[in-house]
Scaffold this active site. Structure first.
Site, PDB file in Angstrom:
ATOM      1  N   THR A  17      28.363  74.995  55.174  1.00  0.00           N
ATOM      2  CA  THR A  17      27.000  75.125  55.691  1.00  0.00           C
ATOM      3  C   THR A  17      26.246  73.803  55.545  1.00  0.00           C
ATOM      4  O   THR A  17      25.528  73.371  56.451  1.00  0.00           O
ATOM      5  CB  THR A  17      26.257  76.250  54.935  1.00  0.00           C
ATOM      6  OG1 THR A  17      26.986  77.471  55.140  1.00  0.00           O
ATOM      7  CG2 THR A  17      24.835  76.418  55.417  1.00  0.00           C
ATOM      8  N   ASN A  56      35.367  81.859  63.823  1.00  0.00           N
ATOM      9  CA  ASN A  56      35.629  82.587  62.581  1.00  0.00           C
ATOM     10  C   ASN A  56      35.758  84.088  62.754  1.00  0.00           C
ATOM     11  O   ASN A  56      36.235  84.776  61.868  1.00  0.00           O
ATOM     12  CB  ASN A  56      34.538  82.273  61.550  1.00  0.00           C
ATOM     13  CG  ASN A  56      33.150  82.420  62.109  1.00  0.00           C
ATOM     14  OD1 ASN A  56      32.801  81.785  63.097  1.00  0.00           O
ATOM     15  ND2 ASN A  56      32.343  83.250  61.481  1.00  0.00           N
ATOM     16  N   GLN A  66      37.374  76.792  59.919  1.00  0.00           N
ATOM     17  CA  GLN A  66      38.464  77.773  60.026  1.00  0.00           C
ATOM     18  C   GLN A  66      39.757  77.161  60.563  1.00  0.00           C
ATOM     19  O   GLN A  66      40.779  77.834  60.612  1.00  0.00           O
ATOM     20  CB  GLN A  66      38.037  78.959  60.915  1.00  0.00           C
ATOM     21  CG  GLN A  66      36.925  79.802  60.340  1.00  0.00           C
ATOM     22  CD  GLN A  66      37.333  80.571  59.082  1.00  0.00           C
ATOM     23  OE1 GLN A  66      38.502  80.656  58.717  1.00  0.00           O
ATOM     24  NE2 GLN A  66      36.346  81.139  58.398  1.00  0.00           N
ATOM     25  N   THR A  68      25.197  63.537  41.359  1.00  0.00           N
ATOM     26  CA  THR A  68      26.461  63.310  40.651  1.00  0.00           C
ATOM     27  C   THR A  68      27.576  64.060  41.364  1.00  0.00           C
ATOM     28  O   THR A  68      27.425  65.237  41.696  1.00  0.00           O
ATOM     29  CB  THR A  68      26.331  63.763  39.177  1.00  0.00           C
ATOM     30  OG1 THR A  68      25.245  63.027  38.606  1.00  0.00           O
ATOM     31  CG2 THR A  68      27.603  63.488  38.400  1.00  0.00           C
ATOM     32  N   CYS A 124      29.072  92.564  61.689  1.00  0.00           N
ATOM     33  CA  CYS A 124      27.852  93.362  61.807  1.00  0.00           C
ATOM     34  C   CYS A 124      26.840  92.834  60.823  1.00  0.00           C
ATOM     35  O   CYS A 124      27.011  92.979  59.622  1.00  0.00           O
ATOM     36  CB  CYS A 124      28.141  94.817  61.495  1.00  0.00           C
ATOM     37  SG  CYS A 124      27.973  95.857  62.916  1.00  0.00           S
TER      38      CYS A 124
HETATM   39  N1  PLP Z   1      31.627  77.574  59.678  1.00  0.00           N
HETATM   40  C1  PLP Z   1      32.539  78.542  59.835  1.00  0.00           C
HETATM   41  C2  PLP Z   1      33.309  78.618  61.103  1.00  0.00           C
HETATM   42  C3  PLP Z   1      32.753  79.483  58.817  1.00  0.00           C
HETATM   43  O1  PLP Z   1      33.643  80.448  58.986  1.00  0.00           O
HETATM   44  C4  PLP Z   1      31.986  79.378  57.641  1.00  0.00           C
HETATM   45  C5  PLP Z   1      32.118  80.383  56.568  1.00  0.00           C
HETATM   46  O2  PLP Z   1      32.374  81.540  56.817  1.00  0.00           O
HETATM   47  C6  PLP Z   1      31.064  78.330  57.523  1.00  0.00           C
HETATM   48  C7  PLP Z   1      30.908  77.448  58.563  1.00  0.00           C
HETATM   49  C8  PLP Z   1      30.234  78.159  56.285  1.00  0.00           C
HETATM   50  O3  PLP Z   1      31.020  77.666  55.239  1.00  0.00           O
HETATM   51  P1  PLP Z   1      30.515  77.824  53.718  1.00  0.00           P
HETATM   52  O4  PLP Z   1      30.713  79.234  53.340  1.00  0.00           O
HETATM   53  O5  PLP Z   1      31.415  76.888  52.948  1.00  0.00           O
HETATM   54  O6  PLP Z   1      29.118  77.395  53.689  1.00  0.00           O
END
Ligand code: PLP
Length: 374
Positions: free
Chosen positions: A71, A150, A180, A238, A320
């Protein structure tokens, strides 16, 4: 032990990754910025770990910045690309099936006056490079296209997108959320032709709390965090040495045979499930680990609960969200009854055919019960 079929949500940490983190936390715990030997050791280890991840990804270690999660990398990519292009234009292209980690910052930019063209998928969950070509403009400053969706497991045409941007001669940076795809499908950032690419550790048997942001060599973008100047001044704070060690160890422990092994189990599961009355295959997934099925009319949260009662972990997903069908399945134009009953299954190297047998048996009982109730 549960039958864990939700490897797209997260994965169990592999012993090598846990061991590496333990060692760094308890012995190699120095701060990489400290001038004494324990600190210098930590700095050397961090760089070795970065190099190990870079080798797996097929890029230079100087192109990688450790972040805390996918994210974070997605948000940084979107916002920094827009910032970098702000004098050139305010048009963004993104697929309508991106993860919320991309969708939300893009929507935030839209609220600040950016114009967004959303690329819609076809019924099979693929967006088209032709649609992207048609969407590109002289003021397009960012294209964001994920590698593997995903929820559907579908591969998106990222390399074609890079070519379309080159041909259009527009100033857009290309960002790819490869969370993914990493280790599941073969790619390198250079072969895809991307400028920015995002990975997450916990999808590949490293712990939660670490991600990696690829920034093409020579590309100048604004730092994510300002402070002590760590990570080449791009992300102060850090460094997460234990998490980085764990991610490097997880990369080293990931065997080249895993994707075909995972695919074999998924295909076996799909073969069993396709024989169940009333069950629909929504997406077989191009990537080896993800597929989506539906029991039309049967609320997926209920399915998740009933399967959980039998010790089986699957996802209604991202499927969902707060009682509403996911934007991804909705974008496929599925009938409402089908949308309600969607399940995402995602496999990992620990899964066996026996797991698929148990899932099929449980779903078989649930479908029978449903038919009897009618
Ligand atoms: N992008 C995709 C395609 C994902 O499947 C996910 C997590 O499910 C993320 C981004 C977010 O990753 P994170 O959980 O490490 O923040």
């Amino acid at each position: 032990m549960p039958i864990y079929l939700d490897n797209a949500a997260t994965t169990p940490v592999c012993p090598q990754a846990a061991q590496a983190a333990f060692e760094v936390m308890t012995e190699g715990y120095g701060n990489p910025s400290s001038g004494y030997e324990l600190g210098r050791q930590a700095a050397r280890r961090l760089e070795a770990d970065r190099a190990a991840v870079a080798q797996r990804l097929g890029c230079g270690p100087e192109e990688l910045t450790f972040v805390s999660c996918g994210t974070e990398g997605d948000n940084w990519s979107v916002l920094a690309a827009a910032e970098r292009g702000k004098r050139l234009g305010k048009h963004i292209v993104a697929t309508a099936i991106e993860h919320a980690a991309v969708l939300e910052p893009v929507k935030a930019l839209a609220a600040r006056g950016y114009e967004v063209t959303w690329l819609r998928p076809d019924r099979t969950g693929h967006v088209s490079a032709g649609d992207l070509r048609a969407a590109l403009r002289t003021d397009t400053v960012l294209v964001s296209m994920m590698l593997v969706n995903n929820e559907l497991g579908t591969l998106q045409p990222v390399a074609d997108a890079a070519q379309a941007i080159r041909e259009a001669g527009c100033p857009a940076l290309l960002h790819c959320d490869a969370v993914q795809g990493f280790l599941k499908v073969p790619f390198t950032p250079a072969r895809l032709g991307v400028d920015l690419l995002t990975l997450s550790g916990h999808k590949v048997r490293a712990p939660k709390g670490v991600g990696v942001q690829y920034i093409r060599k020579g590309l100048d973008i604004k730092p994510l965090l300002r402070g002590g100047g760590q990570e080449n001044g791009l992300r102060s704070g850090t460094e997460p040495t234990a998490q980085a060690a764990a991610l490097a160890a997880a990369c080293a422990a990931w065997q080249d045979s895993y994707p075909s092994r995972i695919l074999e189990i998924k295909e076996y599961a799909l073969e069993l499930l396709s024989a169940l009355p009333g069950l629909e295959i929504i997406s077989r997934g191009d990537a080896p680990h993800i597929c989506a099925v539906a029991l039309p009319g049967y609320p997926s949260e209920m399915l998740v609960r009933e399967l959980s009662d039998r010790g089986i972990c699957v996802s209604s997903g991202s499927a969902c969200h707060k009682g509403r069908p996911s934007h991804v399945f909705a974008a496929l134009g599925l009938p409402k009854r089908t949308l309600m009953g969607v399940l995402r299954l995602s496999f990992g190297p620990d899964n066996t055919r026996a797991d698929a047998d148990i899932l099929a048996e449980a779903l078989g009982e649930i479908t029978k019960k449903r038919i009897a109730m009618r």
